[in-house]
Design a protein around this motif. Structure first.
Motif, short mmCIF file in Angstrom:
data_model
loop_
_atom_site.label_atom_id
_atom_site.label_comp_id
_atom_site.label_asym_id
_atom_site.label_seq_id
_atom_site.Cartn_x
_atom_site.Cartn_y
_atom_site.Cartn_z
N GLN A 387 0.83 -1.21 0.00
CA GLN A 387 0.00 0.00 0.00
C GLN A 387 0.86 1.26 0.00
N HIS A 390 1.89 1.63 -3.54
CA HIS A 390 0.73 2.00 -4.35
C HIS A 390 0.38 3.47 -4.17
N TYR A 431 -6.54 -0.57 -3.52
CA TYR A 431 -6.13 -0.69 -4.92
C TYR A 431 -7.26 -0.14 -5.79
N VAL A 448 1.52 -4.16 -8.12
CA VAL A 448 1.97 -2.91 -7.48
C VAL A 448 3.37 -2.54 -7.95
#
Length: 681
Positions: A387, A390, A431, A448
């Motif tokens: 994350q 991302h 996402y 990613v």
């Protein structure tokens, strides 16, 4: 000032502070200290609070720095604190809250003065402030030469701070003084932030690494880790004293004749802290920052051993019965509950400092790394890291690097790579590019990293970043299993984007070379040469990335062709994309394998019925994969990359650590005086 004082603006004119900072010496057993240390206040919580306090006391600190060289009052104040600190644990057990409170006040004043010294003086002049004492005495009363005791006063202070952290039990009444001990260590170590120099040359760091406090290195690291794991919130500001009323009120009445008896330090019209700020795990945050300082300084000088770093990299799991420290070992180690540490790391990985701690641990602590890699719930630690990558627009480049390197280190392990593709994750809400109800952790890993490469090529243009992304993908490529259709599409899409960009740059270079005979002025010629050099560098980078992406695809086909029908389907659908690569000398050898696969499956599809649905094509691919000869493809060296730390890691990590402390310690650091890093780091 007295009991009616209500504003920090009056501090600069306070008679007790003026006397402390004045030219007249005050012995360390003078009744003055009890008066000075008898004030109540709400400790500053944010950097804005500390800034107001520093601005209000600037002239007092300046006068102290000037007069102390003759008065020795700062050394006397430190000595008063040291006497009290030596009895602090006992007073806490006896619930002597008044003693604890005054000891905290002494340390708070010491820390404020040290902060001024650190910001405005060279280290040798800071040490002179400690060395300026008036007739120091030994425990039995005999006078010693000036300097004999003062030489070790800073060593004694550091040791006292460490002993407060490791010895004083955590309670509502001790939370603040333990936190203040951590703040004071941060301040004393901040010599680095204002005067950038190798820490091995710092006298303060030599005392920290080799002085009295170093004997507590194992226990200090263990305690800091434990505080980090526990994530204890800040206690209520008004705590009961056990005798009715509040602690602040009862202590204030007990010393009504003191300096600031019931004075509460005010910060303008600031509203009281809300519930969220009260619940902040301040002790955990400061513990983490201290761990990063202790673990990243004094790492390169062989003559200056760092016992804290050694302790951080060698602690074992409390459940590991085979691990026992014996006197014959070169160093001692401690035990801690790995599972609780793992859980806390997973919950806080959104922070730079936690990601950096995780990097240090999995890179250097072999036992903890093995524990993490053996977990069945690897997704709990991998998902937060993915994350971070991302959401790279929301994080600084250093945080992105650390997250990526953690993934690279994990990808070095074959068990991790297999487990990642066997682990299914669902409803990944962060996402945002496409809703995917279910995907393997390995597939999300690939997605990613591909996105990170694309973002880097368009925005950051950082070769180091995309090289590590590709290395992590390459490590995992032999274990790609059941890649999601969308993952396969994004992989081929990356190849398409890179290919278009590569040939666009190549066309520009050819066009520029075709115009090279045109007459241009010297200035234009120099500019054209610079542009041509930049284009050649871009071409080289793109060629390298293209080669690596093709190698990753080849590795997947060589090792797991029958496990990845979706990838083969996507390659077939985009087979025209590979036409340019067949004749390019850099890609020809890899293309032989990819072409062999494409031709084999294209023949299978073409011999079947026409107007096939995608599901039918996929079924043909799956059947064809079962008949594919496993030894048909040319073998290439296995794609394996290993992270290697730079030769001089301090050059990267020390500025990074101090930039994190600047941003997240809740202390105030004058931006005009910071030399170690730029403020946009």
């Amino acid at each position: 000032m007295g009991a009616n004082s209500s504003s920090i603006s009056e501090l600069c004119s306070n008679e007790y502070l003026r006397q402390l900072a004045g030219p007249d010496s005050i012995s360390d057993n003078d009744p003055f200290w009890n008066q000075l240390l008898s004030f109540s206040f709400e400790p500053p919580q944010e950097s804005s609070d500390y800034r107001l306090l520093e601005e209000a006391t600037h002239q007092i600190c300046k006068a102290m720095a000037h007069n102390n060289l003759n008065s020795g009052n700062f050394g006397a104040l430190v000595s008063v604190f040291l006497k009290r600190a030596s009895e602090l644990k006992l007073s806490t057990l006896c619930e002597n809250n008044l003693f604890t409170w005054q000891t905290y006040n002494a340390l708070f004043i010491v820390r404020c003065l040290c902060k001024f010294f650190m910001e405005n003086m060279a280290e040798e002049n800071v040490l002179r402030q400690f060395n300026s004492q008036q007739q120091p005495r030994m425990p039995h009363g005999e006078v010693v030469e000036k300097g004999e005791k003062s030489e070790v006063l800073i060593d004694e202070l550091l040791n006292a701070l460490v002993e407060i952290i490791v010895d004083v039990p955590i309670m509502d009444t001790t939370y603040n003084i333990i936190l203040e001990a951590m703040n004071s260590l941060l301040i004393l170590a901040s010599v680095q932030i204002f005067k950038a120099r190798p820490t091995a040359k710092s006298t303060l760091f030599k005392y920290l690494m080799q002085g009295k406090c170093s004997i507590h290195s194992c226990l200090l690291v263990k305690t800091l880790l434990q505080y980090y794991i526990n994530q204890e919130s800040f206690p209520a500001l008004e705590q009961t004293s056990g005798q009715g009323g509040t602690l602040v009120a009862s202590l204030g009445h007990a010393v009504a004749s003191g300096l600031w008896s019931v004075f509460t330090l005010g910060y303008g019209n600031k509203a009281p802290p809300d519930e969220k700020s009260k619940q902040q795990p301040l002790l955990a945050n400061k513990s983490l920052l201290l761990l990063l300082i202790l673990g990243n300084h004094c790492t390169s000088d062989k003559e200056l051993h760092n016992p804290y770093r050694q302790a951080l990299f060698s602690f074992r799991d409390v459940h590991d019965e085979s691990a026992t420290s014996s006197p014959t070992e070169a160093f001692a180690f401690f035990k801690i509950e790995y599972s609780r540490l793992f859980a806390t790391l997973c919950k806080t990985l959104k922070d730079d400092q936690t990601t950096l701690l995780l990097y240090l641990l999995i890179h250097q602590n072999v036992q903890l790394k093995s524990f993490i890699l053996s977990r069945a719930d690897l997704d709990t630690i991998v998902l937060p890291i993915l994350q971070v990558l991302h959401d790279s627009r929301e994080h600084n480049s250093h945080h992105i690097y650390m997250a990526l390197i953690v993934l690279l280190i994990l990808s070095e392990d074959d068990f991790f790579n297999r487990t990642a593709h066997e682990t299914k994750v669902t409803n990944i809400t962060w996402y945002s590019e496409r809703h995917i109800s279910e995907i393997s952790l390995g597939g999300l890993f690939v997605l990613v990293l591909i996105q990170t490469i694309q973002f880097n090529l368009t925005r950051m243009r950082d070769k180091y970043l995309h090289t590590n992304c590709l290395a992590a993908l390459a490590n995992m490529s032999a274990h790609f299993t059941d890649l999601h259709p969308y993952v396969s599409q994004r992989m081929v899409s990356l190849l398409d984007i890179l290919s278009k960009r590569y040939y666009k740059v190549l066309d520009k270079i050819r066009e520029a070379q075709g115009q090279s005979n045109r007459q241009v002025e010297n200035e234009d010629e120099a500019e054209a040469e610079a542009e041509a050099d930049e284009q050649m560098q871009d071409l080289s980078v793109l060629e390298e990335v293209l080669r690596m992406v093709l190698e990753i695809i080849n590795s997947c086909l060589t090792n797991g062709l029958h496990h990845n029908p979706n990838l083969i389907y996507t390659l077939l659908y985009n087979k025209d994309l590979f036409a340019h690569f067949r004749t390019h000398p850099t890609f020809q050898d890899i293309m032989q394998n990819i072409d062999m696969v494409l031709n084999y499956f294209a023949t299978k599809v073409e011999t079947a019925e026409k107007n096939l649905f995608p599901e039918q094509v996929l079924e043909i691919i799956q059947q064809g994969a079962l008949q594919w000869p496993t030894d048909r493809l040319k073998k290439f060296p296995e794609l394996k990359f290993k992270y290697v730390e730079e030769e001089q890691p301090e050059e990267f990590f020390i500025p990074y650590v101090w930039s994190l402390i600047y941003q997240s310690s809740h202390l105030y650091w004058n931006p005009n005086l910071v030399q170690l890093f730029t403020l946009n780091t």
